[in-house]
Scaffold this motif. Structure first.
Motif, PDB file in Angstrom:
ATOM      1  N   PHE A  43      40.877  38.864  46.725  1.00  0.00           N
ATOM      2  CA  PHE A  43      40.382  38.062  45.602  1.00  0.00           C
ATOM      3  C   PHE A  43      39.200  37.227  46.064  1.00  0.00           C
ATOM      4  O   PHE A  43      39.108  36.849  47.230  1.00  0.00           O
ATOM      5  CB  PHE A  43      41.489  37.143  45.076  1.00  0.00           C
ATOM      6  N   PHE A  44      38.308  36.943  45.120  1.00  0.00           N
ATOM      7  CA  PHE A  44      37.137  36.137  45.440  1.00  0.00           C
ATOM      8  C   PHE A  44      36.855  35.214  44.267  1.00  0.00           C
ATOM      9  O   PHE A  44      36.989  35.594  43.114  1.00  0.00           O
ATOM     10  CB  PHE A  44      35.912  37.017  45.720  1.00  0.00           C
ATOM     11  N   ARG A  45      36.430  34.008  44.573  1.00  0.00           N
ATOM     12  CA  ARG A  45      36.097  33.031  43.529  1.00  0.00           C
ATOM     13  C   ARG A  45      34.641  33.220  43.125  1.00  0.00           C
ATOM     14  O   ARG A  45      33.722  32.960  43.897  1.00  0.00           O
ATOM     15  CB  ARG A  45      36.331  31.626  44.067  1.00  0.00           C
ATOM     16  N   CYS A  46      34.433  33.685  41.908  1.00  0.00           N
ATOM     17  CA  CYS A  46      33.077  34.006  41.460  1.00  0.00           C
ATOM     18  C   CYS A  46      32.378  32.847  40.747  1.00  0.00           C
ATOM     19  O   CYS A  46      31.169  32.881  40.556  1.00  0.00           O
ATOM     20  CB  CYS A  46      33.088  35.241  40.572  1.00  0.00           C
ATOM     21  N   ASN A  47      33.137  31.838  40.326  1.00  0.00           N
ATOM     22  CA  ASN A  47      32.581  30.615  39.752  1.00  0.00           C
ATOM     23  C   ASN A  47      33.644  29.529  39.833  1.00  0.00           C
ATOM     24  O   ASN A  47      34.672  29.725  40.457  1.00  0.00           O
ATOM     25  CB  ASN A  47      32.062  30.837  38.327  1.00  0.00           C
TER      26      ASN A  47
ATOM     27  N   THR B 165      30.808  35.227  34.206  1.00  0.00           N
ATOM     28  CA  THR B 165      29.559  34.769  34.810  1.00  0.00           C
ATOM     29  C   THR B 165      29.757  34.558  36.306  1.00  0.00           C
ATOM     30  O   THR B 165      30.722  33.953  36.745  1.00  0.00           O
ATOM     31  CB  THR B 165      29.103  33.451  34.161  1.00  0.00           C
ATOM     32  N   LEU B 166      28.821  35.077  37.069  1.00  0.00           N
ATOM     33  CA  LEU B 166      28.799  34.904  38.519  1.00  0.00           C
ATOM     34  C   LEU B 166      27.869  33.735  38.813  1.00  0.00           C
ATOM     35  O   LEU B 166      26.696  33.769  38.454  1.00  0.00           O
ATOM     36  CB  LEU B 166      28.284  36.187  39.168  1.00  0.00           C
ATOM     37  N   SER B 167      28.393  32.694  39.435  1.00  0.00           N
ATOM     38  CA  SER B 167      27.566  31.513  39.677  1.00  0.00           C
ATOM     39  C   SER B 167      26.473  31.835  40.686  1.00  0.00           C
ATOM     40  O   SER B 167      26.661  32.639  41.597  1.00  0.00           O
ATOM     41  CB  SER B 167      28.406  30.330  40.164  1.00  0.00           C
ATOM     42  N   ARG B 168      25.332  31.202  40.518  1.00  0.00           N
ATOM     43  CA  ARG B 168      24.218  31.418  41.445  1.00  0.00           C
ATOM     44  C   ARG B 168      24.598  31.006  42.860  1.00  0.00           C
ATOM     45  O   ARG B 168      24.213  31.653  43.827  1.00  0.00           O
ATOM     46  CB  ARG B 168      22.993  30.622  40.999  1.00  0.00           C
ATOM     47  N   ARG B 169      25.357  29.938  42.963  1.00  0.00           N
ATOM     48  CA  ARG B 169      25.751  29.426  44.278  1.00  0.00           C
ATOM     49  C   ARG B 169      26.654  30.400  45.024  1.00  0.00           C
ATOM     50  O   ARG B 169      26.610  30.503  46.243  1.00  0.00           O
ATOM     51  CB  ARG B 169      26.461  28.089  44.093  1.00  0.00           C
TER      52      ARG B 169
ATOM     53  N   ASP C  59      25.828  43.021  37.314  1.00  0.00           N
ATOM     54  CA  ASP C  59      24.394  43.081  37.005  1.00  0.00           C
ATOM     55  C   ASP C  59      23.613  41.966  37.700  1.00  0.00           C
ATOM     56  O   ASP C  59      22.454  41.734  37.405  1.00  0.00           O
ATOM     57  CB  ASP C  59      24.159  43.061  35.491  1.00  0.00           C
ATOM     58  N   GLY C  60      24.263  41.277  38.628  1.00  0.00           N
ATOM     59  CA  GLY C  60      23.602  40.202  39.356  1.00  0.00           C
ATOM     60  C   GLY C  60      23.927  38.828  38.803  1.00  0.00           C
ATOM     61  O   GLY C  60      23.999  37.868  39.541  1.00  0.00           O
ATOM     62  N   ASN C  61      24.096  38.729  37.489  1.00  0.00           N
ATOM     63  CA  ASN C  61      24.433  37.454  36.861  1.00  0.00           C
ATOM     64  C   ASN C  61      25.860  37.428  36.334  1.00  0.00           C
ATOM     65  O   ASN C  61      26.442  36.365  36.174  1.00  0.00           O
ATOM     66  CB  ASN C  61      23.482  37.144  35.706  1.00  0.00           C
ATOM     67  N   ASN C  62      26.380  38.590  36.017  1.00  0.00           N
ATOM     68  CA  ASN C  62      27.722  38.716  35.461  1.00  0.00           C
ATOM     69  C   ASN C  62      28.445  39.858  36.148  1.00  0.00           C
ATOM     70  O   ASN C  62      27.823  40.792  36.648  1.00  0.00           O
ATOM     71  CB  ASN C  62      27.663  39.019  33.959  1.00  0.00           C
ATOM     72  N   ILE C  63      29.760  39.755  36.139  1.00  0.00           N
ATOM     73  CA  ILE C  63      30.576  40.866  36.623  1.00  0.00           C
ATOM     74  C   ILE C  63      31.528  41.253  35.507  1.00  0.00           C
ATOM     75  O   ILE C  63      31.808  40.467  34.609  1.00  0.00           O
ATOM     76  CB  ILE C  63      31.364  40.510  37.903  1.00  0.00           C
ATOM     77  N   ARG C  64      31.977  42.461  35.543  1.00  0.00           N
ATOM     78  CA  ARG C  64      32.942  42.938  34.557  1.00  0.00           C
ATOM     79  C   ARG C  64      34.219  43.296  35.288  1.00  0.00           C
ATOM     80  O   ARG C  64      34.212  44.021  36.279  1.00  0.00           O
ATOM     81  CB  ARG C  64      32.405  44.148  33.814  1.00  0.00           C
ATOM     82  N   VAL C  65      35.308  42.755  34.771  1.00  0.00           N
ATOM     83  CA  VAL C  65      36.651  43.047  35.270  1.00  0.00           C
ATOM     84  C   VAL C  65      37.426  43.541  34.058  1.00  0.00           C
ATOM     85  O   VAL C  65      37.752  42.752  33.175  1.00  0.00           O
ATOM     86  CB  VAL C  65      37.319  41.804  35.891  1.00  0.00           C
ATOM     87  N   GLY C  66      37.668  44.862  34.006  1.00  0.00           N
ATOM     88  CA  GLY C  66      38.277  45.431  32.801  1.00  0.00           C
ATOM     89  C   GLY C  66      37.330  45.272  31.635  1.00  0.00           C
ATOM     90  O   GLY C  66      36.162  45.623  31.727  1.00  0.00           O
ATOM     91  N   ASN C  67      37.801  44.688  30.555  1.00  0.00           N
ATOM     92  CA  ASN C  67      36.965  44.458  29.373  1.00  0.00           C
ATOM     93  C   ASN C  67      36.372  43.061  29.329  1.00  0.00           C
ATOM     94  O   ASN C  67      35.765  42.678  28.339  1.00  0.00           O
ATOM     95  CB  ASN C  67      37.797  44.678  28.098  1.00  0.00           C
TER      96      ASN C  67
END
Length: 72
Positions: free
Chosen positions: A21-25, A51-55, A39-47
């Motif tokens: 597991f990873f904390r994405c935001n 948002t993937l934080s810049r940090r 896509d660099g800014n967002n990730i999709r998990v299932g449906n």
């Protein structure tokens, strides 16, 4: 599935990291095995699009590549 828990996300993050597991935001831990799109800014998990934080973006991509590298 989706799980909710009250408490400190930092503590849960430390426990779940060893399970892929990873904390994405600030709000979400995601199972790297369930990530289907990035896509660099967002990730999709299932449906669900998260948002993937810049940090955390660089560390997330390293963790994702490392996770999938172990599978091959």
């Amino acid at each position: 599935g989706e799980y909710s828990q009250l408490g400190n996300l930092n503590k849960l993050e430390a426990e779940m990291e060893k399970h892929g597991f990873f904390r994405c935001n600030n709000c979400y831990l995601v199972n790297l095995a369930q990530v289907t799109e990035n896509d660099g800014n967002n990730i999709r998990v299932g449906n669900v699009e998260i948002t993937l934080s810049r940090r955390r973006r660089k560390d997330f991509l390293v963790a994702l590549n490392s996770y999938f590298g172990r599978l091959s």
